[in-house]
Design a protein around this motif. Structure first.
Motif, PDB file in Angstrom:
ATOM      1  N   ARG A  46       1.335  -1.520  -0.004  1.00  0.00           N
ATOM      2  CA  ARG A  46      -0.285  -0.061   0.160  1.00  0.00           C
ATOM      3  C   ARG A  46       1.221   1.604  -0.578  1.00  0.00           C
ATOM      4  N   PRO A  47       0.488   2.707   0.242  1.00  0.00           N
ATOM      5  CA  PRO A  47       0.855   3.699   0.176  1.00  0.00           C
ATOM      6  C   PRO A  47       1.303   4.088   1.132  1.00  0.00           C
ATOM      7  N   PRO A  48       2.700   4.046   1.316  1.00  0.00           N
ATOM      8  CA  PRO A  48       3.335   4.239   3.259  1.00  0.00           C
ATOM      9  C   PRO A  48       2.938   5.248   3.700  1.00  0.00           C
ATOM     10  N   GLY A  49       2.687   5.693   4.936  1.00  0.00           N
ATOM     11  CA  GLY A  49       1.908   6.170   6.104  1.00  0.00           C
ATOM     12  C   GLY A  49       0.485   5.884   5.396  1.00  0.00           C
ATOM     13  N   LEU A  50       0.231   5.018   6.513  1.00  0.00           N
ATOM     14  CA  LEU A  50      -0.751   4.975   6.501  1.00  0.00           C
ATOM     15  C   LEU A  50      -1.623   5.512   7.792  1.00  0.00           C
ATOM     16  N   VAL A  51      -2.817   6.037   8.190  1.00  0.00           N
ATOM     17  CA  VAL A  51      -3.249   6.455   9.759  1.00  0.00           C
ATOM     18  C   VAL A  51      -4.229   4.634   9.902  1.00  0.00           C
ATOM     19  N   THR A  52      -3.914   4.724  10.920  1.00  0.00           N
ATOM     20  CA  THR A  52      -4.574   3.501  11.389  1.00  0.00           C
ATOM     21  C   THR A  52      -6.155   3.855  11.822  1.00  0.00           C
ATOM     22  N   LEU A  53      -7.001   4.442  11.203  1.00  0.00           N
ATOM     23  CA  LEU A  53      -8.473   4.453  10.982  1.00  0.00           C
ATOM     24  C   LEU A  53      -9.014   4.666  10.092  1.00  0.00           C
ATOM     25  N   GLY A  54      -8.880   3.003   9.655  1.00  0.00           N
ATOM     26  CA  GLY A  54      -9.543   2.625   8.273  1.00  0.00           C
ATOM     27  C   GLY A  54      -8.751   2.443   7.277  1.00  0.00           C
ATOM     28  N   ASN A  55      -6.982   2.145   7.612  1.00  0.00           N
ATOM     29  CA  ASN A  55      -6.279   2.099   7.168  1.00  0.00           C
ATOM     30  C   ASN A  55      -6.353   3.466   6.154  1.00  0.00           C
ATOM     31  N   CYS A  56      -6.243   4.591   6.207  1.00  0.00           N
ATOM     32  CA  CYS A  56      -6.899   5.368   5.124  1.00  0.00           C
ATOM     33  C   CYS A  56      -5.618   6.048   4.995  1.00  0.00           C
ATOM     34  N   ASN A  57      -5.387   6.707   3.732  1.00  0.00           N
ATOM     35  CA  ASN A  57      -4.000   7.269   3.698  1.00  0.00           C
ATOM     36  C   ASN A  57      -4.087   9.217   4.354  1.00  0.00           C
ATOM     37  N   THR A  58      -2.987   9.753   3.535  1.00  0.00           N
ATOM     38  CA  THR A  58      -3.144  10.829   4.375  1.00  0.00           C
ATOM     39  C   THR A  58      -4.244  12.225   3.515  1.00  0.00           C
ATOM     40  N   ALA A  59      -4.141  11.822   2.272  1.00  0.00           N
ATOM     41  CA  ALA A  59      -5.084  12.504   2.016  1.00  0.00           C
ATOM     42  C   ALA A  59      -6.169  12.360   2.135  1.00  0.00           C
ATOM     43  N   THR A  60      -6.727  11.414   3.102  1.00  0.00           N
ATOM     44  CA  THR A  60      -8.436  10.825   3.410  1.00  0.00           C
ATOM     45  C   THR A  60      -8.253  11.031   4.463  1.00  0.00           C
ATOM     46  N   ALA A  61      -7.384  11.301   4.906  1.00  0.00           N
ATOM     47  CA  ALA A  61      -7.578  12.016   6.433  1.00  0.00           C
ATOM     48  C   ALA A  61      -7.493  13.039   6.372  1.00  0.00           C
ATOM     49  N   ARG A  62      -6.672  13.707   6.175  1.00  0.00           N
ATOM     50  CA  ARG A  62      -6.517  15.671   5.605  1.00  0.00           C
ATOM     51  C   ARG A  62      -8.237  16.119   5.352  1.00  0.00           C
ATOM     52  N   ALA A  63      -8.198  14.873   4.506  1.00  0.00           N
ATOM     53  CA  ALA A  63     -10.247  15.219   3.466  1.00  0.00           C
ATOM     54  C   ALA A  63     -10.904  15.397   4.924  1.00  0.00           C
ATOM     55  N   LEU A  64     -11.092  14.119   5.555  1.00  0.00           N
ATOM     56  CA  LEU A  64     -12.163  13.792   6.494  1.00  0.00           C
ATOM     57  C   LEU A  64     -11.690  14.843   8.046  1.00  0.00           C
ATOM     58  N   ALA A  65     -10.321  15.501   7.903  1.00  0.00           N
ATOM     59  CA  ALA A  65      -9.890  16.273   8.863  1.00  0.00           C
ATOM     60  C   ALA A  65     -10.525  17.743   8.632  1.00  0.00           C
ATOM     61  N   ALA A  66     -10.822  18.034   7.074  1.00  0.00           N
ATOM     62  CA  ALA A  66     -11.295  19.343   6.474  1.00  0.00           C
ATOM     63  C   ALA A  66     -12.937  19.503   6.884  1.00  0.00           C
ATOM     64  N   ALA A  67     -12.954  17.783   6.579  1.00  0.00           N
ATOM     65  CA  ALA A  67     -14.776  18.273   7.135  1.00  0.00           C
ATOM     66  C   ALA A  67     -15.300  18.053   8.098  1.00  0.00           C
ATOM     67  N   LEU A  68     -14.545  17.869   9.185  1.00  0.00           N
ATOM     68  CA  LEU A  68     -14.957  17.710  10.538  1.00  0.00           C
ATOM     69  C   LEU A  68     -14.661  19.009  11.127  1.00  0.00           C
ATOM     70  N   ARG A  69     -14.244  19.350   9.985  1.00  0.00           N
ATOM     71  CA  ARG A  69     -13.021  21.502  10.594  1.00  0.00           C
ATOM     72  C   ARG A  69     -14.589  21.592  10.413  1.00  0.00           C
ATOM     73  N   LYS A  70     -15.097  21.873   8.928  1.00  0.00           N
ATOM     74  CA  LYS A  70     -15.843  22.825   8.211  1.00  0.00           C
ATOM     75  C   LYS A  70     -17.946  22.457   9.089  1.00  0.00           C
ATOM     76  N   THR A  71     -17.437  21.191   9.624  1.00  0.00           N
ATOM     77  CA  THR A  71     -19.403  21.231   9.760  1.00  0.00           C
ATOM     78  C   THR A  71     -19.039  21.081  11.501  1.00  0.00           C
ATOM     79  N   ALA A  72     -18.216  21.792  12.235  1.00  0.00           N
ATOM     80  CA  ALA A  72     -17.892  21.624  13.504  1.00  0.00           C
ATOM     81  C   ALA A  72     -18.842  22.979  14.267  1.00  0.00           C
ATOM     82  N   GLY A  73     -19.458  23.060  15.222  1.00  0.00           N
ATOM     83  CA  GLY A  73     -20.398  23.831  15.370  1.00  0.00           C
ATOM     84  C   GLY A  73     -21.658  24.228  14.823  1.00  0.00           C
ATOM     85  N   ARG A  74     -22.241  22.813  13.570  1.00  0.00           N
ATOM     86  CA  ARG A  74     -23.493  23.361  13.180  1.00  0.00           C
ATOM     87  C   ARG A  74     -24.356  22.853  13.860  1.00  0.00           C
TER      88      ARG A  74
END
Length: 74
Positions: A46-74
């Motif tokens: 697999r691409p190196p540097g996985l995050v142990t949240l479903g073994n997602c890669n950094t691009a996916t983890a960063r997209a998830l973090a951005a979506a979570l930040r965007k929806t915070a406080g709604r």
């Protein structure tokens, strides 16, 4: 333009912290959220540097973090 270089352990550690911080905005704590260190060992299929949240890669983890930040406080 996307960055196609393999992330370093430092890059992935920062990504995990970004995701942890974004999840905290929604009062979500995942104690198991961490860098998947074996993904840096040798020639890994697999691409190196996985995050142990479903073994997602950094691009996916960063997209998830951005979506979570965007929806915070709604």
């Amino acid at each position: 333009m996307p960055d196609h270089r393999s992330p370093t352990a430092y890059d992935v550690t920062l990504c995990v912290e970004e995701l942890r911080s974004a999840l905290a905005l929604h009062d979500i704590t995942l104690p198991s959220l961490r860098v998947h260190l074996p993904s840096f060992a040798g020639r890994y299929g697999r691409p190196p540097g996985l995050v142990t949240l479903g073994n997602c890669n950094t691009a996916t983890a960063r997209a998830l973090a951005a979506a979570l930040r965007k929806t915070a406080g709604r």
